[in-house]
Design a protein around this motif. Structure first.
Motif, PDB file in Angstrom:
ATOM      1  N   UNK A  56       0.851  -1.183   0.000  1.00 56.10           N
ATOM      2  CA  UNK A  56       0.000   0.000   0.000  1.00 56.10           C
ATOM      3  C   UNK A  56       0.894   1.243   0.000  1.00 56.10           C
ATOM      4  N   UNK A  57       0.690   2.147  -0.948  1.00 46.21           N
ATOM      5  CA  UNK A  57       1.550   3.339  -1.027  1.00 46.21           C
ATOM      6  C   UNK A  57       1.426   4.240   0.203  1.00 46.21           C
ATOM      7  N   UNK A  58       2.519   4.928   0.502  1.00 45.32           N
ATOM      8  CA  UNK A  58       2.549   5.915   1.584  1.00 45.32           C
ATOM      9  C   UNK A  58       3.107   7.217   1.026  1.00 45.32           C
ATOM     10  N   UNK A  59       2.782   8.293   1.696  1.00 51.18           N
ATOM     11  CA  UNK A  59       3.292   9.604   1.291  1.00 51.18           C
ATOM     12  C   UNK A  59       4.650   9.831   1.949  1.00 51.18           C
ATOM     13  N   UNK A  60       5.669   9.244   1.372  1.00 54.05           N
ATOM     14  CA  UNK A  60       7.031   9.381   1.885  1.00 54.05           C
ATOM     15  C   UNK A  60       7.984   9.023   0.753  1.00 54.05           C
ATOM     16  N   UNK A  61       9.201   9.471   0.853  1.00 54.21           N
ATOM     17  CA  UNK A  61      10.167   9.069  -0.178  1.00 54.21           C
ATOM     18  C   UNK A  61      10.570   7.604   0.041  1.00 54.21           C
ATOM     19  N   UNK A  62      10.814   6.909  -1.058  1.00 51.12           N
ATOM     20  CA  UNK A  62      11.290   5.535  -0.903  1.00 51.12           C
ATOM     21  C   UNK A  62      12.726   5.559  -0.403  1.00 51.12           C
ATOM     22  N   UNK A  63      13.044   4.574   0.397  1.00 53.13           N
ATOM     23  CA  UNK A  63      14.400   4.462   0.928  1.00 53.13           C
ATOM     24  C   UNK A  63      14.849   3.013   0.869  1.00 53.13           C
ATOM     25  N   UNK A  64      16.166   2.829   0.845  1.00 51.75           N
ATOM     26  CA  UNK A  64      16.754   1.495   0.828  1.00 51.75           C
ATOM     27  C   UNK A  64      17.761   1.409   1.967  1.00 51.75           C
ATOM     28  N   UNK A  65      17.659   0.342   2.749  1.00 51.88           N
ATOM     29  CA  UNK A  65      18.610   0.081   3.839  1.00 51.88           C
ATOM     30  C   UNK A  65      19.217  -1.296   3.609  1.00 51.88           C
ATOM     31  N   UNK A 133       6.697   3.126  -3.646  1.00 55.32           N
ATOM     32  CA  UNK A 133       5.538   3.155  -2.765  1.00 55.32           C
ATOM     33  C   UNK A 133       5.732   3.995  -1.506  1.00 55.32           C
ATOM     34  N   UNK A 134       6.876   4.654  -1.407  1.00 57.79           N
ATOM     35  CA  UNK A 134       7.127   5.483  -0.232  1.00 57.79           C
ATOM     36  C   UNK A 134       7.446   4.645   1.001  1.00 57.79           C
ATOM     37  N   UNK A 135       8.011   3.511   0.803  1.00 54.72           N
ATOM     38  CA  UNK A 135       8.339   2.607   1.909  1.00 54.72           C
ATOM     39  C   UNK A 135       9.833   2.350   1.946  1.00 54.72           C
ATOM     40  N   UNK A 136      10.277   1.774   3.044  1.00 61.17           N
ATOM     41  CA  UNK A 136      11.687   1.427   3.204  1.00 61.17           C
ATOM     42  C   UNK A 136      11.879  -0.002   2.740  1.00 61.17           C
ATOM     43  N   UNK A 137      12.771  -0.208   1.799  1.00 66.40           N
ATOM     44  CA  UNK A 137      13.155  -1.547   1.370  1.00 66.40           C
ATOM     45  C   UNK A 137      14.404  -1.897   2.166  1.00 66.40           C
ATOM     46  N   UNK A 138      14.280  -2.899   3.039  1.00 68.07           N
ATOM     47  CA  UNK A 138      15.344  -3.178   3.994  1.00 68.07           C
ATOM     48  C   UNK A 138      15.754  -4.644   3.996  1.00 68.07           C
TER      49      UNK A 138
END
Length: 171
Positions: A56-65, A133-138
């Protein structure tokens, strides 16, 4: 998500009944038809709501950890966050880990379940990133999701024999 899952219980039960009946028509023994049908429905129905929530999309920048244990250590510093984040990540592929070795005996075993959970989780994390999607891919999400599949698999271990020892491949 929990409410939707509860409301879907009659549909899941009906699907298992229909699948078992179709397998019986093709000559599959009753016990095997039921085990396979319940395991398939359980794996799908228990995993899809979590995947839907994660994608589900969120209003945030996507990030990768990509640094292992970075997110876990940060989450552990706040007990409330730890329970929600780690508990949720353990649950994502738990149904798959629980039911997969019953339905697919080749997946029975902690190493195989961990790899299956890690592959599924990696695909979800890649989708989060690819679809922005504005989520953190970790990498920590992958590790905890895979651990959840493995731990849940141990909970179903007593039934692994139902698949591995007694199921004949009458597909």
């Amino acid at each position: 998500m929990i409410l939707a899952s509860v409301l879907a219980l009659p549909v899941m039960a009906a699907t298992a009944v229909v699948l078992a009946a179709l397998r019986r028509r093709r000559g599959m023994p009753v016990r095997i038809a039921w085990w396979r049908s319940v395991a398939e429905v359980g794996a799908v129905a228990g995993t899809l709501p979590w995947i839907w929530m994660i994608l589900t999309p969120r209003e945030a920048p996507r990030r990768v950890h990509l640094t292992p244990f970075r997110d876990l250590l940060a989450q552990l510093s706040d007990p409330g966050t730890a329970v929600v984040q780690i508990g949720g990540n353990l649950a994502v592929f738990a149904a798959l880990g629980f039911f997969a070795p019953i339905r697919w005996p080749a997946l029975a075993g902690p190493g195989r379940l961990f790899v299956a959970g890690a592959v599924g989780s990696t695909l979800v994390e890649l989708a989060q990133y690819a679809f922005d999607l504005g989520r953190v891919s970790s990498v920590d999400d992958v590790l905890v999701n895979a651990a959840g599949a493995t731990l849940a698999g141990f909970l179903s271990r007593r039934w692994w024999g139902e698949g591995a020892d007694r199921m004949i491949c009458v597909c």
